[in-house]
Design an enzyme around this catalytic site. Structure first.
Site, short mmCIF file in Angstrom:
data_model
loop_
_atom_site.label_atom_id
_atom_site.label_comp_id
_atom_site.label_asym_id
_atom_site.label_seq_id
_atom_site.Cartn_x
_atom_site.Cartn_y
_atom_site.Cartn_z
N ASP A 111 -7.61 12.42 45.37
CA ASP A 111 -6.92 13.10 46.47
C ASP A 111 -7.34 12.39 47.77
OD1 ASP A 111 -6.05 14.74 48.47
OD2 ASP A 111 -6.84 16.59 47.60
N GLU B 138 -30.04 -6.27 54.55
CA GLU B 138 -30.37 -6.06 53.15
C GLU B 138 -29.34 -6.81 52.30
OE1 GLU B 138 -29.45 -2.07 51.60
OE2 GLU B 138 -29.23 -1.45 53.68
N CYS C 153 -31.41 0.22 55.14
CA CYS C 153 -30.71 0.42 56.43
C CYS C 153 -31.67 0.65 57.58
CB CYS C 153 -29.73 1.57 56.32
SG CYS C 153 -28.61 1.37 54.93
N THR D 52 -17.53 4.15 50.16
CA THR D 52 -18.55 4.02 51.21
C THR D 52 -18.96 2.56 51.42
OG1 THR D 52 -20.43 4.42 49.73
CG2 THR D 52 -19.43 6.35 50.72
N SER E 248 -29.48 10.40 46.85
CA SER E 248 -29.60 9.69 48.13
C SER E 248 -29.19 10.61 49.29
CB SER E 248 -28.78 8.39 48.12
OG SER E 248 -27.40 8.65 48.16
N HIS F 190 -27.69 7.33 61.29
CA HIS F 190 -27.28 6.29 60.34
C HIS F 190 -26.09 6.87 59.58
CE1 HIS F 190 -26.92 3.58 57.09
NE2 HIS F 190 -27.32 4.47 56.19
N LYS G 259 -23.79 16.54 57.58
CA LYS G 259 -24.44 17.35 56.53
C LYS G 259 -25.91 17.58 56.87
CE LYS G 259 -22.05 15.41 52.54
NZ LYS G 259 -21.98 15.86 51.18
N ASN H 204 -19.53 1.52 55.87
CA ASN H 204 -20.98 1.39 55.98
C ASN H 204 -21.34 -0.07 56.29
OD1 ASN H 204 -23.72 1.84 55.94
ND2 ASN H 204 -23.82 2.52 53.80
N SER I 209 -32.82 3.79 52.61
CA SER I 209 -33.15 4.25 51.26
C SER I 209 -34.39 3.54 50.74
CB SER I 209 -31.98 3.97 50.31
OG SER I 209 -30.95 4.87 50.57
N1 CAA Z 1 -10.34 17.48 49.84
C1 CAA Z 1 -11.35 17.56 50.74
N2 CAA Z 1 -12.65 17.31 50.41
C2 CAA Z 1 -12.93 16.93 49.16
C3 CAA Z 1 -11.91 16.82 48.17
C4 CAA Z 1 -10.57 17.11 48.55
N3 CAA Z 1 -9.57 17.04 47.67
N4 CAA Z 1 -12.51 16.44 47.03
C5 CAA Z 1 -13.83 16.32 47.27
N5 CAA Z 1 -14.07 16.61 48.56
C6 CAA Z 1 -15.37 16.61 49.25
C7 CAA Z 1 -16.48 17.19 48.42
O1 CAA Z 1 -16.50 18.61 48.49
C8 CAA Z 1 -17.68 16.55 49.10
O2 CAA Z 1 -17.97 17.20 50.30
P1 CAA Z 1 -19.35 18.07 50.46
O3 CAA Z 1 -20.45 17.09 50.24
O4 CAA Z 1 -19.28 18.62 51.83
O5 CAA Z 1 -19.30 19.08 49.38
C9 CAA Z 1 -17.17 15.16 49.47
O6 CAA Z 1 -15.74 15.25 49.45
C10 CAA Z 1 -17.60 14.08 48.52
O7 CAA Z 1 -17.25 14.48 47.23
P2 CAA Z 1 -18.22 14.23 45.99
O8 CAA Z 1 -19.60 14.65 46.34
O9 CAA Z 1 -17.59 14.81 44.79
O10 CAA Z 1 -18.13 12.64 45.94
P3 CAA Z 1 -18.69 11.65 44.87
O11 CAA Z 1 -19.52 12.33 43.85
O12 CAA Z 1 -17.55 10.85 44.39
O13 CAA Z 1 -19.68 10.67 45.70
C11 CAA Z 1 -21.16 9.77 47.30
C12 CAA Z 1 -19.97 10.72 47.07
C13 CAA Z 1 -22.38 10.31 46.56
C14 CAA Z 1 -21.45 9.71 48.78
C15 CAA Z 1 -20.79 8.36 46.75
O14 CAA Z 1 -19.71 7.85 47.46
C16 CAA Z 1 -21.94 7.37 46.80
O15 CAA Z 1 -22.75 7.30 45.89
N6 CAA Z 1 -22.05 6.56 47.92
C17 CAA Z 1 -23.13 5.59 48.10
C18 CAA Z 1 -24.45 6.23 48.44
C19 CAA Z 1 -24.53 6.80 49.84
O16 CAA Z 1 -23.76 6.45 50.72
N7 CAA Z 1 -25.52 7.68 50.07
C20 CAA Z 1 -25.74 8.26 51.37
C21 CAA Z 1 -27.20 8.57 51.63
S1 CAA Z 1 -28.21 7.12 51.35
C22 CAA Z 1 -28.11 6.23 52.80
O17 CAA Z 1 -27.74 6.74 53.80
C23 CAA Z 1 -28.46 4.76 52.75
C24 CAA Z 1 -27.23 3.95 52.60
O18 CAA Z 1 -26.63 3.51 53.58
C25 CAA Z 1 -26.74 3.69 51.25
#
Ligand code: CAA
Length: 388
Positions: free
Chosen positions: A29, A79, A111, A152, A201, A233, A242, A275, A308
Site C-alpha cells: 500500500d 560507513e 550513522c 529506507t 533497531s 538522525h 516515534k 537515508n 547503530s
Molecule cells: N497505511 C499507513 N501506514 C501503514 C500502512 C498503511 N497501509 N501499512 C503499514 N503502515 C505503517 C505501520 O503501522 C508502521 O507504522 P508504526 O511504526 O507507527 O506502527 C510503518 O508503516 C512501518 O510499517 P512496518 O513496521 O510494518 O514496516 P516493516 O516491517 O516493513 O519495516 C523498517 C520498517 C523496520 C523501518 C524497515 O524498513 C527496516 O528495517 N529499515 C532499515 C532499518 C532502519 O532504518 N532502522 C531505523 C533505526 S536504526 C538507525 O537509525 C540507523 C540507520 O540509519 C540504519
C-alpha cells in the site's frame, strides 16, 4: 571561544524514484511508504557517483580560496568506505584543490561517524583557533531490492565547515553520549547490503533518545521549552517522531506543537532523498534552517545522533545573527527540483551495476551525470575521478 558551523551544504544524486510507484511495484500500500515510513522520493545512485564524488560535490561549491588557506583538517564520516586503508578524505582534498598541509582521515561508527568528527574538530579548533576543519558525511544506504529495508535506502552527502566565530551555528558545550554493544544494524565487509534487525533497531534508537534526553535534562536542568526545535538522525522521516512523541505527552501544548511542527520541517529534504546514514541528521538540520522562516538568532536547536551498533549523542547549537545570509537555500532547492525521475526498472538496473573487482579497466562518461565531479572509471583497482 565560539566554535561551530560556519558553512553547510549538501549534494544528492540527480536521479530518484517515486515511493508510490515503488510501493506499487512491490505490491505494498503506497500509504505505508508515504505515511507509515514517511518517504516521498528516494535518491538513486548512478555508477558515476560514489561516496568520494558525492562528498566532493557537496563541498566544492561551499569553500572559497580563503577557506582553502585555513582548512588544515579534513574528516570524512562514512560507513560506505571505498577502501579499508586509504581515507576517502584524501581523494576529496585533491579534488577540492586543498593545500598539502592538511590532515585527512576517515571516521567510522555507523550513522554517528560525522558527529564523532564534529566533536573531534571542536577540540581541535579550541587548540588551533585559526584552523578550519572540513567535515564530510557521505553514504549510500543499501538493503537490497524488495527487502523491508528497501524503502529506507537513499544516498547523498553533507559538507560542513567548522570554525571559530561561526556564521551559522555555535555548538554548545553540554552534550550527553553513550555506547552499548547491539547487533541492530551492521555491514560486514564482504556484503554490499546492510544486515538489519529492523524492529530491534527502531527500539534501540528510541531507547537511546530516552536515555540521552533524560540525562541531558538532568545535567543541564533545561527542558523542551528551552528549545526552538529538535533535529534527529532520520533513517526514515517517521523515526524521530516515534522517539520524540512519548516525551511530549506532559509538555505545555504550545511547546509540544512548536516542536512537532518544526520536526516536520526538519524532514523536508530527507523525505526526498532517503537515508544518507552519517549525513542524515545534518540534512535534517539543513531542512529546518533553510525552510523555517520563523527561526531567529539565539534559538537553541537540539540534535540527536544515533549510529547503530550503537553510539548516540544529544547535543545542541545556537543560531547566529544573520545565519540566513550564509545558507545556499536556492541552490539546494534547485538541486532537488532538477533531479530526474527514473522508473523502477531503471532504478533496479542502476542498483545492480557493479565496478569490476578483477583489475580490469572500465571507463564512464560524465555526459549522463550533471554533477561536476564524477567517477570516470577504474584502472588496475584505482578509482579515476574527474572534475568537469
Ligand atoms: N497505511 C499507513 N501506514 C501503514 C500502512 C498503511 N497501509 N501499512 C503499514 N503502515 C505503517 C505501520 O503501522 C508502521 O507504522 P508504526 O511504526 O507507527 O506502527 C510503518 O508503516 C512501518 O510499517 P512496518 O513496521 O510494518 O514496516 P516493516 O516491517 O516493513 O519495516 C523498517 C520498517 C523496520 C523501518 C524497515 O524498513 C527496516 O528495517 N529499515 C532499515 C532499518 C532502519 O532504518 N532502522 C531505523 C533505526 S536504526 C538507525 O537509525 C540507523 C540507520 O540509519 C540504519
Amino acid at each position: 571561544m565560539k566554535i561551530g558551523i560556519d558553512k553547510i551544504g549538501f549534494y544528492a544524486p540527480h536521479m530518484y524514484v517515486d515511493m508510490v510507484k515503488l510501493a506499487e511495484a512491490r505490491g505494498d500500500d503506497p500509504l505505508k511508504y508515504t505515511k507509515g515510513i514517511g518517504q516521498d522520493e528516494m535518491a538513486v545512485t548512478p555508477i558515476t557517483q560514489d561516496t568520494v564524488t558525492m562528498a566532493a560535490n557537496a563541498a566544492h561549491q561551499l569553500i572559497d580560496d580563503k577557506d582553502r588557506e585555513q582548512i588544515d583538517y579534513v574528516i570524512f564520516g562514512t560507513e560506505t568506505g571505498i577502501d579499508h586503508s586509504k581515507s576517502a578524505a584524501i581523494y576529496v582534498s585533491r579534488l577540492l584543490g586543498l593545500k598539502k598541509q592538511v590532515r585527512a582521515v576517515e571516521t567510522k561508527q555507523a550513522c554517528y561517524g560525522t558527529t564523532a568528527a564534529i566533536q573531534l574538530a571542536k577540540g581541535y579548533i579550541a587548540l588551533n583557533p585559526e584552523s578550519k576543519v572540513l567535515i564530510l558525511a557521505s553514504d549510500i544506504a543499501r538493503y537490497g531490492l524488495a527487502t523491508p529495508g528497501e524503502v529506507t535506502q537513499g544516498s547523498g552527502a553533507v559538507a560542513i565547515l567548522l570554525s571559530q566565530d561561526p556564521r551559522i551555528m555555535t555548538l554548545e558545550k553540554e552534550t550527553t553520549f553513550q555506547t552499548e554493544d547491539s547487533m541492530d544494524f551492521w555491514r560486514p565487509i564482504y556484503s554490499d547490503v546492510a544486515f538489519v534487525d529492523g524492529k530491534y533497531s527502531n527500539d534501540r534508537y528510541i531507547d537511546f533518545f530516552a536515555d540521552l534526553w533524560g540525562e541531558y535534562k538532568e545535567k543541564t536542568k533545561r527542558d523542551f521549552a528551552d528549545f526552538a526545535a529538535l533535529c534527529f538522525h532520520l533513517p526514515y522521516t517517521r523515526m524521530g517522531e516515534k522517539a520524540l512523541k512519548p516525551h511530549l505527552e506532559n509538555v505545555a501544548e504550545s511547546v509540544a506543537n512548536q516542536l512537532t511542527e518544526r520536526y516536520k520541517t526538519s524532514t523536508t529534504y530527507n523525505r526526498l532523498v532517503g537515508n544518507i546514514y552519517t549525513g542524515s541528521l545534518y540534512l535534517s538540520l539543513l531542512s529546518l534552517i533553510e525552510n523555517d522562516d520563523n527561526l531567529a538568532a539565539g534559538d537553541r536547536i537540539g540534535m540527536f545522533s544515533y549510529g547503530s551498533g550503537s553510539v548516540g549523542e544529544f547535543f545542541t547549537g545556537i543560531l547566529e545573527e544573520g545565519y540566513q545570509d550564509h545558507l545556499n537555500t536556492a541552490n539546494h532547492k534547485a538541486l532537488l527540483a532538477n533531479r530526474k525521475e527514473v522508473t523502477i526498472k531503471e532504478y533496479e538496473a542502476e542498483f545492480l551495476k557493479e565496478l569490476p573487482t578483477d583489475g580490469s579497466t572500465v571507463e564512464y562518461s560524465g555526459d549522463n551525470d550533471p554533477a561536476d565531479i564524477y567517477l570516470a572509471g577504474i584502472t588496475e583497482h584505482m578509482r579515476q575521478y574527474k572534475n568537469k
